[in-house]
Design a protein around this motif. Structure first.
Motif, PDB file in Angstrom:
ATOM      1  N   THR A  28       0.690  -1.082   0.053  1.00 61.23           N
ATOM      2  CA  THR A  28       0.147   0.024   0.075  1.00 61.23           C
ATOM      3  C   THR A  28       0.711   1.108  -0.025  1.00 61.23           C
ATOM      4  OG1 THR A  28      -1.722  -1.120   1.297  1.00 61.23           O
ATOM      5  CG2 THR A  28      -1.885   1.273   1.078  1.00 61.23           C
ATOM      6  N   LEU A  29       0.528   2.100  -0.608  1.00 59.07           N
ATOM      7  CA  LEU A  29       1.194   3.430  -0.953  1.00 59.07           C
ATOM      8  C   LEU A  29       0.633   4.606  -0.247  1.00 59.07           C
ATOM      9  CD1 LEU A  29       2.901   3.002  -4.361  1.00 59.07           C
ATOM     10  CD2 LEU A  29       3.827   2.206  -2.414  1.00 59.07           C
ATOM     11  N   SER A  30       0.017   4.221   0.692  1.00 59.38           N
ATOM     12  CA  SER A  30      -0.711   5.617   1.286  1.00 59.38           C
ATOM     13  C   SER A  30       0.225   6.827   1.717  1.00 59.38           C
ATOM     14  CB  SER A  30      -1.500   5.053   2.416  1.00 59.38           C
ATOM     15  OG  SER A  30      -0.588   4.414   3.537  1.00 59.38           O
ATOM     16  N   SER A  31       1.544   6.460   2.090  1.00 59.73           N
ATOM     17  CA  SER A  31       2.354   7.674   2.555  1.00 59.73           C
ATOM     18  C   SER A  31       3.256   7.948   1.310  1.00 59.73           C
ATOM     19  CB  SER A  31       3.219   7.034   3.504  1.00 59.73           C
ATOM     20  OG  SER A  31       3.920   5.965   3.543  1.00 59.73           O
ATOM     21  N   TYR A  32       2.867   7.581   0.072  1.00 62.57           N
ATOM     22  CA  TYR A  32       3.625   7.840  -1.052  1.00 62.57           C
ATOM     23  C   TYR A  32       3.100   8.844  -1.994  1.00 62.57           C
ATOM     24  CZ  TYR A  32       7.078   4.056  -0.407  1.00 62.57           C
ATOM     25  OH  TYR A  32       7.912   3.022   0.024  1.00 62.57           O
ATOM     26  N   VAL A  33       4.108   9.493  -2.811  1.00 64.22           N
ATOM     27  CA  VAL A  33       3.793  10.625  -3.802  1.00 64.22           C
ATOM     28  C   VAL A  33       3.967   9.580  -5.123  1.00 64.22           C
ATOM     29  CG1 VAL A  33       4.406  12.636  -5.046  1.00 64.22           C
ATOM     30  CG2 VAL A  33       4.555  12.334  -2.589  1.00 64.22           C
ATOM     31  N   MET A  34       2.872   9.752  -6.123  1.00 64.58           N
ATOM     32  CA  MET A  34       2.968   9.096  -7.265  1.00 64.58           C
ATOM     33  C   MET A  34       3.383  10.103  -8.396  1.00 64.58           C
ATOM     34  SD  MET A  34       2.554   5.926  -6.419  1.00 64.58           S
ATOM     35  CE  MET A  34       2.532   5.203  -8.206  1.00 64.58           C
ATOM     36  N   GLY A  35       4.373   9.761  -9.250  1.00 60.01           N
ATOM     37  CA  GLY A  35       4.622  10.929 -10.273  1.00 60.01           C
ATOM     38  C   GLY A  35       4.653  10.272 -11.711  1.00 60.01           C
ATOM     39  N   TRP A  36       4.595  11.163 -12.648  1.00 55.86           N
ATOM     40  CA  TRP A  36       4.544  10.626 -13.981  1.00 55.86           C
ATOM     41  C   TRP A  36       5.702  11.427 -14.364  1.00 55.86           C
ATOM     42  CZ3 TRP A  36       2.599   6.495 -16.703  1.00 55.86           C
ATOM     43  CH2 TRP A  36       1.368   6.009 -16.241  1.00 55.86           C
ATOM     44  N   LEU A  47      10.023  15.370 -14.624  1.00 56.67           N
ATOM     45  CA  LEU A  47       8.679  15.299 -13.855  1.00 56.67           C
ATOM     46  C   LEU A  47       7.655  15.886 -14.613  1.00 56.67           C
ATOM     47  CD1 LEU A  47       7.282  14.006 -11.482  1.00 56.67           C
ATOM     48  CD2 LEU A  47       7.824  15.973 -10.546  1.00 56.67           C
ATOM     49  N   VAL A  48       6.392  15.112 -14.751  1.00 51.61           N
ATOM     50  CA  VAL A  48       5.346  15.905 -15.723  1.00 51.61           C
ATOM     51  C   VAL A  48       4.326  16.204 -14.597  1.00 51.61           C
ATOM     52  CG1 VAL A  48       3.595  15.423 -17.435  1.00 51.61           C
ATOM     53  CG2 VAL A  48       5.887  14.635 -18.000  1.00 51.61           C
ATOM     54  N   ALA A  49       3.792  15.091 -13.855  1.00 48.90           N
ATOM     55  CA  ALA A  49       2.862  15.681 -12.996  1.00 48.90           C
ATOM     56  C   ALA A  49       2.997  14.430 -11.817  1.00 48.90           C
ATOM     57  CB  ALA A  49       1.391  15.039 -13.563  1.00 48.90           C
ATOM     58  N   ALA A  61       4.113  20.162 -14.454  1.00 50.25           N
ATOM     59  CA  ALA A  61       4.859  20.909 -15.065  1.00 50.25           C
ATOM     60  C   ALA A  61       4.190  22.046 -16.002  1.00 50.25           C
ATOM     61  CB  ALA A  61       5.652  20.013 -16.109  1.00 50.25           C
ATOM     62  N   ASP A  62       4.871  23.180 -15.912  1.00 47.59           N
ATOM     63  CA  ASP A  62       4.205  24.257 -16.790  1.00 47.59           C
ATOM     64  C   ASP A  62       3.774  23.746 -18.278  1.00 47.59           C
ATOM     65  OD1 ASP A  62       6.004  26.912 -15.164  1.00 47.59           O
ATOM     66  OD2 ASP A  62       4.455  25.763 -14.668  1.00 47.59           O
ATOM     67  N   ILE A  70      -3.820  14.289 -13.573  1.00 51.86           N
ATOM     68  CA  ILE A  70      -3.436  13.051 -12.925  1.00 51.86           C
ATOM     69  C   ILE A  70      -4.173  12.878 -11.769  1.00 51.86           C
ATOM     70  CG2 ILE A  70      -1.790  14.573 -11.189  1.00 51.86           C
ATOM     71  CD1 ILE A  70      -0.062  12.125 -11.260  1.00 51.86           C
ATOM     72  N   SER A  71      -4.482  11.468 -11.867  1.00 51.48           N
ATOM     73  CA  SER A  71      -5.640  11.178 -10.971  1.00 51.48           C
ATOM     74  C   SER A  71      -5.598   9.553 -10.283  1.00 51.48           C
ATOM     75  CB  SER A  71      -7.090  11.145 -11.483  1.00 51.48           C
ATOM     76  OG  SER A  71      -7.122  10.137 -12.555  1.00 51.48           O
ATOM     77  N   LYS A  72      -6.291   9.174  -9.178  1.00 49.38           N
ATOM     78  CA  LYS A  72      -5.720   7.984  -8.818  1.00 49.38           C
ATOM     79  C   LYS A  72      -7.109   7.174  -8.457  1.00 49.38           C
ATOM     80  CE  LYS A  72      -4.953  10.232  -4.393  1.00 49.38           C
ATOM     81  NZ  LYS A  72      -6.221  10.005  -3.607  1.00 49.38           N
TER      82      LYS A  72
END
Length: 119
Positions: A28-36, A47-49, A61-62, A70-72
């Motif tokens: 479980t990644l409840s304490s994580y940041v997910m990036g694209w 890093l895009v989002a 990113a601008d 980005i969504s989850k």
């Protein structure tokens, strides 16, 4: 061990849309940041989002603001990147990654998915 598997890349014409998915397994990644991130040939990986898994905080990113979202989906353990109004400059390999909220570096990476936007 955390595994990230991207899908949804492909070839699209300029102005089109794609949705990338990143399926997370292993913990479980409840304490994580997910990036694209994305990396074009001859360029650095940028890093895009990003989105905080346990929160609603997001970063863009601008270059993609107003076009990418980005969504989850917590129940599916999946992170998405909806990409609209695609441009040829968006052509790159897109990677999903995860980092602990308390750290700066990303710990886990997917294998990447190719996005090609034709003019």
């Amino acid at each position: 061990q955390v595994q990230l598997v991207e899908s949804g890349g492909g070839l699209v014409q300029a102005g089109g849309s794609l949705r990338l998915s990143c399926a997370v397994s292993g913990r479980t990644l409840s304490s994580y940041v997910m990036g694209w991130f994305r990396q074009a040939p001859g360029k650095e990986r940028d890093l895009v989002a990003a989105i905080v898994w346990s929160d609603i905080g997001t970063y863009y990113a601008d270059s993609v603001k107003g076009r990418f979202t980005i969504s989850k989906h917590n129940a599916k353990n999946t992170v998405y990147l909806q990409m609209n109004s695609l441009k040829p400059d968006d052509t790159a390999v897109y990677y999903c990654a995860a980092r602990r909220l308390s750290l700066a570096g990303y710990d886990y990476w997917g294998q990447g998915t190719q996005v090609t936007v034709s003019s």
